[in-house]
Design an enzyme around this catalytic site. Sequence first.
Site, PDB file in Angstrom:
ATOM      1  N   SER A 136      13.382  30.789  47.385  1.00 57.65           N
ATOM      2  CA  SER A 136      11.841  30.262  47.253  1.00 57.65           C
ATOM      3  C   SER A 136      10.861  30.525  47.660  1.00 57.65           C
ATOM      4  O   SER A 136      10.981  31.017  49.324  1.00 57.65           O
ATOM      5  CB  SER A 136      12.381  28.427  48.054  1.00 57.65           C
ATOM      6  OG  SER A 136      11.585  28.055  47.769  1.00 57.65           O
ATOM      7  N   LYS A 162      11.853  31.902  42.755  1.00 55.96           N
ATOM      8  CA  LYS A 162      10.901  30.604  42.791  1.00 55.96           C
ATOM      9  C   LYS A 162       9.650  30.911  44.007  1.00 55.96           C
ATOM     10  O   LYS A 162      10.140  31.526  44.963  1.00 55.96           O
ATOM     11  CB  LYS A 162      11.690  29.456  43.258  1.00 55.96           C
ATOM     12  CG  LYS A 162      10.650  27.905  43.578  1.00 55.96           C
ATOM     13  CD  LYS A 162      12.020  27.390  43.998  1.00 55.96           C
ATOM     14  CE  LYS A 162      11.371  26.360  44.807  1.00 55.96           C
ATOM     15  NZ  LYS A 162      12.610  25.332  45.628  1.00 55.96           N
ATOM     16  N   LYS A 164       6.032  28.741  44.941  1.00 57.10           N
ATOM     17  CA  LYS A 164       5.447  28.013  45.548  1.00 57.10           C
ATOM     18  C   LYS A 164       3.767  27.470  44.513  1.00 57.10           C
ATOM     19  O   LYS A 164       3.481  29.102  44.614  1.00 57.10           O
ATOM     20  CB  LYS A 164       5.230  27.476  46.962  1.00 57.10           C
ATOM     21  CG  LYS A 164       6.684  27.480  46.810  1.00 57.10           C
ATOM     22  CD  LYS A 164       7.131  26.077  47.292  1.00 57.10           C
ATOM     23  CE  LYS A 164       8.336  25.964  47.613  1.00 57.10           C
ATOM     24  NZ  LYS A 164       8.472  24.555  47.697  1.00 57.10           N
ATOM     25  N   ASP A 189       7.180  25.859  41.305  1.00 54.08           N
ATOM     26  CA  ASP A 189       7.678  24.660  42.237  1.00 54.08           C
ATOM     27  C   ASP A 189       6.027  24.137  42.767  1.00 54.08           C
ATOM     28  O   ASP A 189       5.842  24.674  43.490  1.00 54.08           O
ATOM     29  CB  ASP A 189       8.237  24.893  43.759  1.00 54.08           C
ATOM     30  CG  ASP A 189       8.951  23.842  43.950  1.00 54.08           C
ATOM     31  OD1 ASP A 189       8.221  22.372  43.887  1.00 54.08           O
ATOM     32  OD2 ASP A 189       9.725  23.430  44.932  1.00 54.08           O
ATOM     33  N   GLU A 214       9.121  22.906  38.910  1.00 55.66           N
ATOM     34  CA  GLU A 214       9.771  21.536  39.889  1.00 55.66           C
ATOM     35  C   GLU A 214       8.811  20.870  40.203  1.00 55.66           C
ATOM     36  O   GLU A 214       7.298  21.253  40.815  1.00 55.66           O
ATOM     37  CB  GLU A 214      10.380  22.711  40.655  1.00 55.66           C
ATOM     38  CG  GLU A 214      11.420  21.755  41.742  1.00 55.66           C
ATOM     39  CD  GLU A 214      11.717  22.480  43.218  1.00 55.66           C
ATOM     40  OE1 GLU A 214      12.004  23.754  42.458  1.00 55.66           O
ATOM     41  OE2 GLU A 214      12.403  21.892  43.850  1.00 55.66           O
ATOM     42  N   ASP A 239      12.456  16.655  41.791  1.00 57.61           N
ATOM     43  CA  ASP A 239      12.664  17.010  42.953  1.00 57.61           C
ATOM     44  C   ASP A 239      12.333  16.120  44.099  1.00 57.61           C
ATOM     45  O   ASP A 239      13.140  14.920  43.853  1.00 57.61           O
ATOM     46  CB  ASP A 239      12.364  18.718  43.960  1.00 57.61           C
ATOM     47  CG  ASP A 239      12.994  18.854  45.292  1.00 57.61           C
ATOM     48  OD1 ASP A 239      13.164  17.524  46.129  1.00 57.61           O
ATOM     49  OD2 ASP A 239      11.924  19.117  45.811  1.00 57.61           O
ATOM     50  N   LYS A 263      19.169  18.167  45.871  1.00 55.39           N
ATOM     51  CA  LYS A 263      19.348  18.548  47.438  1.00 55.39           C
ATOM     52  C   LYS A 263      20.487  17.002  48.150  1.00 55.39           C
ATOM     53  O   LYS A 263      19.977  16.349  47.841  1.00 55.39           O
ATOM     54  CB  LYS A 263      18.338  18.432  48.123  1.00 55.39           C
ATOM     55  CG  LYS A 263      17.545  19.475  47.722  1.00 55.39           C
ATOM     56  CD  LYS A 263      16.092  19.287  48.515  1.00 55.39           C
ATOM     57  CE  LYS A 263      14.893  20.367  48.334  1.00 55.39           C
ATOM     58  NZ  LYS A 263      13.780  20.292  49.026  1.00 55.39           N
ATOM     59  N   GLY A 291      17.157  23.713  48.622  1.00 49.66           N
ATOM     60  CA  GLY A 291      16.975  23.749  49.972  1.00 49.66           C
ATOM     61  C   GLY A 291      15.684  22.927  50.881  1.00 49.66           C
ATOM     62  O   GLY A 291      14.731  22.762  50.479  1.00 49.66           O
TER      63      GLY A 291
HETATM   64  O1  OSB Z   1      10.351  21.937  47.408  1.00 54.83           O
HETATM   65  O2  OSB Z   1      12.365  22.897  47.433  1.00 54.83           O
HETATM   66  C1  OSB Z   1      11.215  22.453  48.354  1.00 54.83           C
HETATM   67  C2  OSB Z   1      11.398  23.900  51.701  1.00 54.83           C
HETATM   68  C3  OSB Z   1      11.288  22.471  52.430  1.00 54.83           C
HETATM   69  C4  OSB Z   1      10.599  21.391  51.604  1.00 54.83           C
HETATM   70  C5  OSB Z   1      10.653  21.107  50.309  1.00 54.83           C
HETATM   71  C6  OSB Z   1      11.118  22.394  49.706  1.00 54.83           C
HETATM   72  C7  OSB Z   1      11.842  23.761  50.545  1.00 54.83           C
HETATM   73  C8  OSB Z   1      12.242  24.775  49.766  1.00 54.83           C
HETATM   74  C9  OSB Z   1      13.128  25.797  50.138  1.00 54.83           C
HETATM   75  O3  OSB Z   1      11.909  25.395  48.894  1.00 54.83           O
HETATM   76  C10 OSB Z   1      13.572  25.904  49.957  1.00 54.83           C
HETATM   77  C11 OSB Z   1      14.961  26.779  50.865  1.00 54.83           C
HETATM   78  O4  OSB Z   1      15.837  25.399  51.920  1.00 54.83           O
HETATM   79  O5  OSB Z   1      15.615  27.656  51.022  1.00 54.83           O
HETATM   80 MG    MG Z   2      10.989  21.714  45.435  1.00 55.08          MG
END
Ligand code: OSB
Ligand code: MG
Length: 369
Positions: A136, A162, A164, A189, A214, A239, A263, A291
Amino acid sequence: MRIKKIILYKVSIPMITSFTTSFGTITSKPTVIVKIETNKGLVGYGEAAALPFPFYKPETTDICMLVLKEYISPLVLNKEFETIEEFMNLLKPIKNHNFSKTGIENALWMVFSLKTNKSLKKLLGGTHDKIAVGESIGIKETIEETLEEVELRKTQGFRRTKIKIKPGWDIKLVKAIRKKFGNIPLMVDANSAYSLKDIKVFKELDNYDLLMIEQPLADDDIIDHSILQRQIKTPICLDESILSVEDARKAIYLKACKIINIKPGRVGGLLESKKIHDLCQKNNIGVWCGGMLETGVGRAFNIVVSSLPNYIYPADMSPVNFFYKDDLVKDSFFVDKEGFVKVPDKPGLGFEIDDRKIKKYTIEKLILR
Ligand code: OSB
Ligand code: MG
């Protein structure tokens, strides 16, 4: 079985790099490690991996400490139960607070694994021996910087990328990645940063053959996701919107998504994850594990849940040492050159807890009995 002692550790491992999403930048991420001891002397560990601020979900690290101490512990300490289901029923009076519940629930799964001498994978019903993982990638200063990270992770074997996104940091970036890397498995995402007014952005993104988008819209708006999904072909993955199997049932009924990111932390543990997984499987909705920048303790449970058969997309499973200077387990999981992580097959967490490290990074400790 009874839990006779609960120890809460608020742990803060220095971060090597910050992580930016549409909701803000994480520069330090304290977490809560939950240690339980049963009447038979078995010990389990779990992680309540909320964020330090209420910008992803309302629950924060400090709220987890409070809820575990004031509300969860009194409901469960010295109470008799035989199964995880029975244990979770003890927690029923508490609304939401899924990260807090996950911390103790995970610890209990570890205890059951030790008690029955079966791996967590076997206990839960996992079928994959190894899980596919992706990275991510947070929002960066420049597109160039993002491209460099995509390149690096690709060469390290990660099986999908992925990124953001947020308004203004979306189409240009996706276009640049497609231009440089061609048809790699790519997804975005948004962490709820858009509304239906942004339909043009999604129609445009629809041209880039993304694996999924996402959580494009508000976390509490399954209806608008359903409206959006009808207008684009790219699968929507939820999510933040899915906190329980009930939420999943409604999202599926409304056709608000084609994929769900399950998750454990967000839904209240492995048992609820399994229920959502089973429902999705029946309804042809593929799932995967996101995660919360967990330490090796929380990641261990994410690996286990990802071994369930309908976890068919790569997990967000960057190694702990991408983000942190250190870890709480010895010999943390390893991503091989093909982008797979092996699912442990021994009883217990599957990784050795490093008590010295927990002690070293603890900034607050509570003993409850
Ligand atoms: O939206 O998936 C998410 C991290 C913190 C809060 C929300 C998200 C995330 C990540 C990181 O995308 C994923 C990871 O733990 O590697
Ligand atoms: Mg997410």
